[in-house]
Design a protein around this motif. Structure first.
Motif, short mmCIF file in Angstrom:
data_model
loop_
_atom_site.label_atom_id
_atom_site.label_comp_id
_atom_site.label_asym_id
_atom_site.label_seq_id
_atom_site.Cartn_x
_atom_site.Cartn_y
_atom_site.Cartn_z
N UNK A 95 0.84 -1.20 0.00
CA UNK A 95 0.00 0.00 0.00
C UNK A 95 0.87 1.25 0.00
N UNK A 96 1.96 1.22 0.77
CA UNK A 96 2.87 2.37 0.81
C UNK A 96 3.49 2.61 -0.57
N UNK A 97 3.94 1.52 -1.21
CA UNK A 97 4.56 1.66 -2.54
C UNK A 97 3.58 2.29 -3.53
N UNK A 98 2.32 1.81 -3.51
CA UNK A 98 1.32 2.35 -4.44
C UNK A 98 1.05 3.82 -4.14
N UNK A 99 1.01 4.19 -2.86
CA UNK A 99 0.77 5.59 -2.45
C UNK A 99 1.91 6.48 -2.93
N UNK A 100 3.16 6.03 -2.72
CA UNK A 100 4.31 6.87 -3.10
C UNK A 100 4.35 7.06 -4.62
N UNK A 101 4.10 5.97 -5.35
CA UNK A 101 4.10 6.09 -6.81
C UNK A 101 2.97 7.01 -7.26
#
Ligand SMILES: NC(=O)c1ccc[n+]([C@@H]2O[C@H](COP(=O)([O-])OP(=O)(O)OC[C@H]3O[C@@H](n4cnc5c(N)ncnc54)[C@H](OP(=O)(O)O)[C@@H]3O)[C@@H](O)[C@H]2O)c1
Length: 344
Positions: free
Chosen positions: A161-167
């Motif tokens: 979820x963090x990776x998707x948010x940062x991207x």
């Protein structure tokens, strides 16, 4: 000493490994995740094995295990780790409200982690800093109840979820627009949304219920009046909590500040302005709860209710740091910042 970390490739597992290297420098490790591979864990190239090796007859035995898996996988592996002789700190929700399991916050109720205890549950990432702030105030003034409003970081939902948010944030802010018409109104990017997973018939989400019920257990006050409203904000790491706490007697905010200035694992920030109370400040002071903005609630003319703000790094103080400090009750930590006995 042999230490096993389950979920070692995840956000909390990697922080736990980094802290264990400081607390228990001569230990050796079994690092486990969904599948075996070579991986970088907290900056170190390490071999990771599939957690399913625990099911086999040659499963590694050891002393201490930290479990940073979701509820379903904790349920599967914690009993096996206990059978293999480990003392276990579990970071999922699975065992927290089990009356036979200690729900521990180092500096508040770690006295319950005695030598005969084999399994300890690590509380929710907002409950830990909230009880670090309210525990000493309760001891001084007698806590009657609290209401909380939380503003929680996206990393609380895990690595994917963090990776998707940062991207998604990178893309959104590359072409900023006032009303962000292209973005998902239910998504995390550039948005604030209710933390509403598993809302039950009470109307409260599982995150809200965790803060309400876990606090009662940790503070050993089953009757405590609690209420919480939680949301997610577009912040990578660091949970921010507003509290309204009511005590048995009138409380002078200055005296309450003196109590918090001496509280274990708390950094008290003086003044009602709360300068420096922010998630970005918390990730520069990762192992303490930042507490401040102490003032009377004008709705309560008796002077028994205080408004205050608590901020903490959800991956460290809210998860890995507390787990390692609790384990220091069983195995002495070489790092005084990661030992309960190092508390002021
Ligand atoms: N994030 C926080 O702020 C926070 C704070 C307090 C407590 N917690 C709790 O800590 C736990 C871990 O959270 P997290 O944020 O670190 O999650 P995460 O970043 O998503 O990591 C999950 C870990 O679980 C492993 N895993 C997934 N499926 C598995 C399987 N079938 N068998 C074995 N391992 C498996 C993953 O391994 P692969 O890399 O192989 O997929 C990864 O190591 C959760 O219970 C969470 O609620 C999180």
């Amino acid at each position: 000493m042999h230490i096993c970390i389950l979920g070692a490739t995840g956000l909390v597992g990697q922080e736990t490994f980094a802290l264990c290297r400081r607390a228990f420098p001569s230990a050796d490790y079994t690092l486990l995740a969904s599948r075996g591979r070579e991986a970088e864990i907290a900056g170190e190239p390490r071999r990771v094995e599939a957690a399913s090796i625990l099911d086999g007859p040659d499963a590694p035995r050891g002393d201490l295990a930290f479990v940073a898996l979701d509820d379903e996988h904790s349920k599967r592996y914690v009993p096996r780790l206990l059978e293999l002789g480990y003392r276990v700190v579990d970071k999922s929700n699975t065992y927290r409200m089990d009356p036979n399991v200690v729900l521990g916050v180092a500096g508040v109720n770690d006295d319950l982690v005695t030598d005969d205890v084999r399994l300890v549950a690590n509380p929710n990432c907002t409950t830990i800093p909230v009880t670090l702030a309210l525990g000493p105030l309760d001891a001084a003034f007698g806590l009657g109840g609290f209401a909380a409003a939380t503003y929680q970081a996206i990393s609380g939902a895990g690595q994917a979820t963090l990776d998707a948010f940062l991207a998604g944030s990178g893309e959104a802010y590359e072409a900023p627009s006032l009303l962000d018409e292209g973005l998902d109104p239910k998504g995390y990017v550039a948005n604030v949304v209710p933390h509403n997973g598993k809302t039950d018939a009470s109307g409260f989400s599982s995150e809200e219920r965790k803060l309400m019920f876990e606090s009662r257990k940790i503070l050993r006050r089953p009757e405590l009046a609690t209420s919480a409203q939680c949301c997610r904000v577009p912040v990578a790491v660091g949970h921010y909590v507003q509290l309204w706490a009511t005590f048995a007697r009138p409380v002078d905010p200055g005296v309450a500040g003196d109590v918090l200035a001496k509280a274990p694992f708390v950094r008290f920030v003086e003044g009602p302005e709360g300068d420096g109370l922010s998630p970005l400040a918390a990730v520069r002071d990762r192992d303490r709860a930042l507490v401040g903005r102490l003032r009377h609630d004008p709705r309560d003319p008796s002077g028994r209710t205080l408004c205050l703000t608590v901020v903490a790094d959800n991956l460290r103080l809210g998860a890995a740091t507390n787990a390692v400090r609790l384990a220091s009750r069983w195995a002495p930590s070489s790092d005084p910042d990661l030992a309960v006995f190092g508390a002021p």
